[in-house]
Design a protein around this motif. Sequence first.
Motif, mmCIF file in Angstrom:
data_model
loop_
_atom_site.group_PDB
_atom_site.id
_atom_site.type_symbol
_atom_site.label_atom_id
_atom_site.label_comp_id
_atom_site.label_asym_id
_atom_site.label_seq_id
_atom_site.Cartn_x
_atom_site.Cartn_y
_atom_site.Cartn_z
ATOM 1 N N THR A 41 -0.868 8.250 2.521
ATOM 2 C CA THR A 41 -1.279 6.887 2.230
ATOM 3 C C THR A 41 -1.364 6.691 0.727
ATOM 4 O OG1 THR A 41 -2.642 6.859 4.219
ATOM 5 C CG2 THR A 41 -3.061 5.144 2.582
ATOM 6 N N ARG A 88 -3.835 9.633 -0.896
ATOM 7 C CA ARG A 88 -4.559 10.606 -0.089
ATOM 8 C C ARG A 88 -3.576 11.305 0.829
ATOM 9 N NH1 ARG A 88 -6.773 8.504 4.891
ATOM 10 N NH2 ARG A 88 -8.544 9.896 4.560
ATOM 11 N N SER A 130 -4.181 12.317 3.917
ATOM 12 C CA SER A 130 -4.401 12.022 5.334
ATOM 13 C C SER A 130 -3.973 10.589 5.616
ATOM 14 C CB SER A 130 -5.874 12.204 5.693
ATOM 15 O OG SER A 130 -6.284 13.528 5.451
ATOM 16 N N LEU A 136 -8.040 3.654 3.804
ATOM 17 C CA LEU A 136 -9.495 3.555 3.848
ATOM 18 C C LEU A 136 -10.004 2.803 2.624
ATOM 19 C CD1 LEU A 136 -10.461 7.094 5.148
ATOM 20 C CD2 LEU A 136 -9.923 5.024 6.429
ATOM 21 N N SER A 137 -11.061 2.069 2.797
ATOM 22 C CA SER A 137 -11.563 1.233 1.716
ATOM 23 C C SER A 137 -12.493 1.976 0.768
ATOM 24 C CB SER A 137 -12.279 0.008 2.289
ATOM 25 O OG SER A 137 -13.369 0.414 3.077
ATOM 26 N N ARG A 138 -12.969 3.149 1.147
ATOM 27 C CA ARG A 138 -13.892 3.842 0.247
ATOM 28 C C ARG A 138 -13.111 4.712 -0.720
ATOM 29 N NH1 ARG A 138 -14.188 6.786 5.069
ATOM 30 N NH2 ARG A 138 -13.980 9.051 4.809
ATOM 31 N N SER A 198 -13.872 7.302 -2.302
ATOM 32 C CA SER A 198 -14.076 8.744 -2.168
ATOM 33 C C SER A 198 -13.085 9.383 -1.200
ATOM 34 C CB SER A 198 -15.507 9.029 -1.703
ATOM 35 O OG SER A 198 -15.747 8.424 -0.449
ATOM 36 N N ALA A 199 -12.380 8.583 -0.414
ATOM 37 C CA ALA A 199 -11.410 9.127 0.537
ATOM 38 C C ALA A 199 -10.093 9.498 -0.125
ATOM 39 C CB ALA A 199 -11.150 8.112 1.644
ATOM 40 N N TYR A 200 -9.936 9.155 -1.383
ATOM 41 C CA TYR A 200 -8.682 9.382 -2.101
ATOM 42 C C TYR A 200 -8.845 10.503 -3.104
ATOM 43 C CZ TYR A 200 -7.219 5.014 0.024
ATOM 44 O OH TYR A 200 -6.897 4.037 0.939
#
Length: 124
Positions: free
Chosen positions: A33, A99, A101, A105-107, A109-111
């Motif tokens: 992503t 990222r 995965s 995602l909007s947060r 920290s997921a990247y």
Amino acid sequence: QVQLLESGGGLVQAGDSLRLSCVASGRIFSPSTMSWFRQAPGTERELVAGIWWSGGRTTYADSVKGRFTIARDNSGNTVYLEMNSLKPEDTAIYYCAARDSPGVLSRPSAYAYWGQGTQVTVSS
């Protein structure tokens, strides 16, 4: 190590268009992503748009739907953000993020990977 480098920001007038680019370099890069975020002074970093690398499915923030388009270039490891009908409230630093995965995602920290950002300023 993966590096993301944004370009294309600038100062424009309301109603104008800009095209941001983000080029990935470094180790063999196959993200699941890639997304664009933006952050205005005094605000939190927010998701603008994201794209699944496989299949090209996209998602957008409500505030930019119909005006912004995210696209990718598989061969060049590049993601673009075409911004049309720009408004003063679009003024922010725009960041490219990736990222490993699947899922937009909007947060933040997921990247795991981030560019340094490019300034977009829209005058009224």
